[in-house]
Design a protein around this motif. Structure first.
Motif, short mmCIF file in Angstrom:
data_model
loop_
_atom_site.label_atom_id
_atom_site.label_comp_id
_atom_site.label_asym_id
_atom_site.label_seq_id
_atom_site.Cartn_x
_atom_site.Cartn_y
_atom_site.Cartn_z
N VAL A 49 0.86 -1.19 0.00
CA VAL A 49 0.00 0.00 0.00
C VAL A 49 0.89 1.23 0.00
CG1 VAL A 49 -1.74 1.32 1.25
CG2 VAL A 49 -1.84 -1.18 1.24
N ASP A 50 0.85 2.01 -1.07
CA ASP A 50 1.75 3.15 -1.19
C ASP A 50 1.03 4.46 -0.87
OD1 ASP A 50 0.19 3.67 -3.39
OD2 ASP A 50 1.78 3.37 -4.87
N ALA A 51 1.78 5.55 -0.91
CA ALA A 51 1.23 6.86 -0.57
C ALA A 51 0.10 7.27 -1.51
CB ALA A 51 2.35 7.91 -0.59
N ALA A 52 0.22 6.93 -2.78
CA ALA A 52 -0.82 7.29 -3.74
C ALA A 52 -2.14 6.60 -3.41
CB ALA A 52 -0.37 6.95 -5.15
N GLN A 53 -2.08 5.35 -2.98
CA GLN A 53 -3.30 4.64 -2.60
C GLN A 53 -3.94 5.27 -1.37
OE1 GLN A 53 -0.99 0.76 -2.92
NE2 GLN A 53 -3.04 0.03 -3.36
N MET A 54 -3.12 5.60 -0.37
CA MET A 54 -3.66 6.25 0.82
C MET A 54 -4.22 7.63 0.48
SD MET A 54 -0.99 5.11 3.82
CE MET A 54 0.54 5.42 2.91
N GLY A 55 -3.52 8.35 -0.38
CA GLY A 55 -3.99 9.66 -0.80
C GLY A 55 -5.31 9.59 -1.55
N THR A 56 -5.46 8.55 -2.36
CA THR A 56 -6.72 8.36 -3.09
C THR A 56 -7.88 8.14 -2.14
OG1 THR A 56 -5.56 7.42 -5.01
CG2 THR A 56 -7.90 6.93 -4.80
N ALA A 57 -7.65 7.33 -1.10
CA ALA A 57 -8.71 7.06 -0.12
C ALA A 57 -9.12 8.33 0.61
CB ALA A 57 -8.25 6.00 0.87
N ALA A 58 -8.13 9.14 1.03
CA ALA A 58 -8.43 10.39 1.70
C ALA A 58 -9.14 11.36 0.76
CB ALA A 58 -7.14 11.01 2.23
N ALA A 59 -8.69 11.42 -0.48
CA ALA A 59 -9.30 12.33 -1.45
C ALA A 59 -10.74 11.94 -1.76
CB ALA A 59 -8.46 12.33 -2.73
N ARG A 60 -10.98 10.64 -1.86
CA ARG A 60 -12.35 10.18 -2.12
C ARG A 60 -13.28 10.61 -1.00
NH1 ARG A 60 -11.18 5.33 -3.20
NH2 ARG A 60 -11.36 5.43 -5.48
#
Length: 221
Positions: A49-60
Motif C-alpha cells: 500500500v503506497d502513498a498514492a493509494q492512501m492519498g486516493t482514499a483520503a481524497a475520495r
C-alpha cells in the motif's frame, strides 16, 4: 473571489504501533517516548500500500463530504515524498485517474511537510483567480516503506497516512483567506470535525485546520 473549504478526508492504516510496543523493542519507557515526542501511537500501511493509494482514499472521502462533482475539479495537487507504485505515473496523476477527475491538471510536490503548505497556497490562488472551480489538495506519506521499527532514530516519529481537502469557490463550511489560508479559530476546527466525524477523534482532524499533515509524520494521539 472567495475561496471556501468544502470537504475534508483522511486515511489511516489499520496497523497500530503503540509506544509500549516500541519501548519493549528498544528497552525504553513508553511514557518517555510520549514526553519527548508528544506521540502515543502511530499507524503503518500494509505491504504494497503506497502513498498514492492512501492519498486516493483520503481524497475520495474529501470529495464525498464536499458534494463536489468530479467535473468541477480542475486541479489536483499531491504532496508526497514517495513515488507511486506505478513507475509511469506520479502520485498526483495516480490520484486523478483513480478518482476519474478527467478535467483536472495534476501537480506533484515532493518537499516533506511543507509541500502541502505550498500545494494549499497554489490551489487557493487557482480557485481565487477563477482558473478552476474547485481544487483537490492531498498530503500523503508512506514512511514505513523507507524506515524500520528497529531504527531508533526514526521509529518513534514517522508513520503512514494521508489527508485531503477540497477548495471551492461556490461555498463550503469555512472561508479561506490568503496567504495563510485563514486564521483558524475554534469554530473552524469544530466545523471540520463535524464535517468528518470518522476522523474527528484523532489528531488528523484537528490538524486539518492547520493543513492536514500531522498523521503523515506519526503525530496521531
Amino acid at each position: 473571489m472567495s475561496v471556501f473549504l468544502s470537504g475534508v478526508g483522511a486515511y489511516l492504516p489499520n496497523r497500530e504501533v503503540s509506544n509500549e510496543t516500541l519501548a519493549a523493542l528498544h528497552g525504553a519507557e513508553g511514557t518517555d517516548i510520549e514526553a519527548r515526542t508528544g506521540i502515543r501511537r502511530r499507524f503503518l500501511a500494509a505491504s504494497g500500500v503506497d502513498a498514492a493509494q492512501m492519498g486516493t482514499a483520503a481524497a475520495r472521502e474529501a470529495l464525498a463530504s464536499s458534494g463536489c462533482e468530479s467535473t468541477a475539479v480542475g486541479l489536483v495537487i499531491v504532496a508526497s515524498t514517495f513515488r507511486s507504485a506505478y513507475p509511469r505515473l506520479s502520485p498526483a496523476e495516480t490520484v486523478k485517474r483513480r478518482l476519474g477527475l478527467v478535467r483536472a491538471r495534476a501537480i506533484d510536490l515532493a518537499t516533506p511537510e511543507t509541500g502541502l503548505l505550498e500545494g494549499l497556497r497554489l490551489a487557493w490562488y487557482a480557485v481565487e483567480r477563477g482558473e478552476v472551480e474547485a481544487a483537490l489538495v492531498v498530503g500523503a506519506e508512506g514512511f514505513s516503506a523507507a524506515t524500520s521499527l528497529r531504527d531508533r532514530r526514526t521509529c518513534y516519529l514517522f508513520s503512514d497516512g494521508a489527508g485531503a481537502m477540497v477548495l471551492d469557490r461556490r461555498g463550503g463550511f469555512a472561508q479561506l483567506e490568503a496567504p495563510r489560508c485563514g486564521a483558524w479559530t475554534e469554530e473552524n476546527a469544530a466545523a471540520i470535525e463535524a464535517s468528518s466525524p470518522r476522523v474527528g477523534s484523532t489528531r488528523v482532524a484537528r490538524c486539518l485546520a492547520v493543513v492536514v499533515w500531522a498523521s503523515t509524520i506519526g503525530t496521531v494521539v
